[in-house]
Enzyme design. Structure first.
Site, PDB file in Angstrom:
ATOM      1  N   HIS A  19      -3.181 -25.981   1.879  1.00 25.62           N
ATOM      2  CA  HIS A  19      -2.221 -26.493   2.862  1.00 25.62           C
ATOM      3  C   HIS A  19      -2.647 -27.884   3.318  1.00 25.62           C
ATOM      4  O   HIS A  19      -3.703 -28.377   2.928  1.00 25.62           O
ATOM      5  CB  HIS A  19      -2.068 -25.538   4.053  1.00 25.62           C
ATOM      6  CG  HIS A  19      -3.251 -25.466   4.971  1.00 25.62           C
ATOM      7  ND1 HIS A  19      -4.426 -24.811   4.637  1.00 25.62           N
ATOM      8  CD2 HIS A  19      -3.450 -25.961   6.213  1.00 25.62           C
ATOM      9  CE1 HIS A  19      -5.278 -24.897   5.642  1.00 25.62           C
ATOM     10  NE2 HIS A  19      -4.708 -25.598   6.610  1.00 25.62           N
ATOM     11  N   HIS A  21      -2.048 -30.870   6.813  1.00 25.72           N
ATOM     12  CA  HIS A  21      -1.547 -31.173   8.151  1.00 25.72           C
ATOM     13  C   HIS A  21      -1.373 -32.679   8.255  1.00 25.72           C
ATOM     14  O   HIS A  21      -2.172 -33.440   7.691  1.00 25.72           O
ATOM     15  CB  HIS A  21      -2.539 -30.728   9.233  1.00 25.72           C
ATOM     16  CG  HIS A  21      -2.749 -29.260   9.298  1.00 25.72           C
ATOM     17  ND1 HIS A  21      -1.847 -28.409   9.882  1.00 25.72           N
ATOM     18  CD2 HIS A  21      -3.762 -28.486   8.840  1.00 25.72           C
ATOM     19  CE1 HIS A  21      -2.296 -27.175   9.799  1.00 25.72           C
ATOM     20  NE2 HIS A  21      -3.460 -27.198   9.156  1.00 25.72           N
ATOM     21  N   TYR A 103     -10.720 -35.818   1.831  1.00 26.75           N
ATOM     22  CA  TYR A 103      -9.257 -35.875   1.774  1.00 26.75           C
ATOM     23  C   TYR A 103      -8.662 -35.840   3.174  1.00 26.75           C
ATOM     24  O   TYR A 103      -7.865 -34.973   3.518  1.00 26.75           O
ATOM     25  CB  TYR A 103      -8.723 -34.731   0.914  1.00 26.75           C
ATOM     26  CG  TYR A 103      -9.476 -34.621  -0.385  1.00 26.75           C
ATOM     27  CD1 TYR A 103      -9.335 -35.601  -1.367  1.00 26.75           C
ATOM     28  CD2 TYR A 103     -10.374 -33.580  -0.607  1.00 26.75           C
ATOM     29  CE1 TYR A 103     -10.052 -35.530  -2.553  1.00 26.75           C
ATOM     30  CE2 TYR A 103     -11.088 -33.500  -1.787  1.00 26.75           C
ATOM     31  CZ  TYR A 103     -10.926 -34.476  -2.755  1.00 26.75           C
ATOM     32  OH  TYR A 103     -11.644 -34.404  -3.924  1.00 26.75           O
TER      33      TYR A 103
END
Length: 134
Positions: A19, A21, A103
């Site tokens: 996932h 954000h 990342y």
């Protein structure tokens, strides 16, 4: 590519194995998160070679079909969400320290003075009133 088509500012972003954000600031009067997310997902799918047709992309399981949106209310809310985004790799056990996750916009935030390089060695206290959509 999406920034050129539909400008927005990336305040924070972290990409994890399952996932991601992000915190974006959109131009005044623009609330179109959906089109931007759709373009990002489609562009990534096409460039990655993981999905060659629209049907393959739809059923590949690469992306969830929705996203969670929260309008930042004030400065404390902004800081809480910045902390949440940047601490996420530690929260999920990918690294022991925030600075070790490559990342993430955390490194840019350190260069800009938002954080110190050793921030996040202790889990940030986030108000229970915040909902982070995870």
């Amino acid at each position: 590519t999406v920034l050129q088509q539909m400008p927005f500012h990336i305040d924070a972003w972290v990409v994890l194995p399952d996932h991601m954000h992000a915190i974006w600031t959109l131009p005044a009067g623009d609330r179109d998160f959906s089109t931007r997310w759709g373009l990002i997902k489609t562009g990534f799918s096409r460039s990655s070679g993981l999905a060659h047709t629209s049907a393959a992309r739809r059923y590949s399981g690469l992306w969830q079909p929705r996203f969670w949106e929260h309008r930042i209310r004030d400065t404390p809310d902004y800081h809480a969400h910045m902390d949440y985004v940047h601490y996420n790799p530690v929260k999920h056990g990918h690294v022991a320290q925030v600075k070790d996750w490559p990342y993430s916009s955390f490194h840019r935030a350190v260069r800009e003075g938002f954080y110190t390089a050793d921030w996040g060695t202790v889990e940030p206290r986030l108000a229970e009133s915040h909902h982070f959509g995870e």
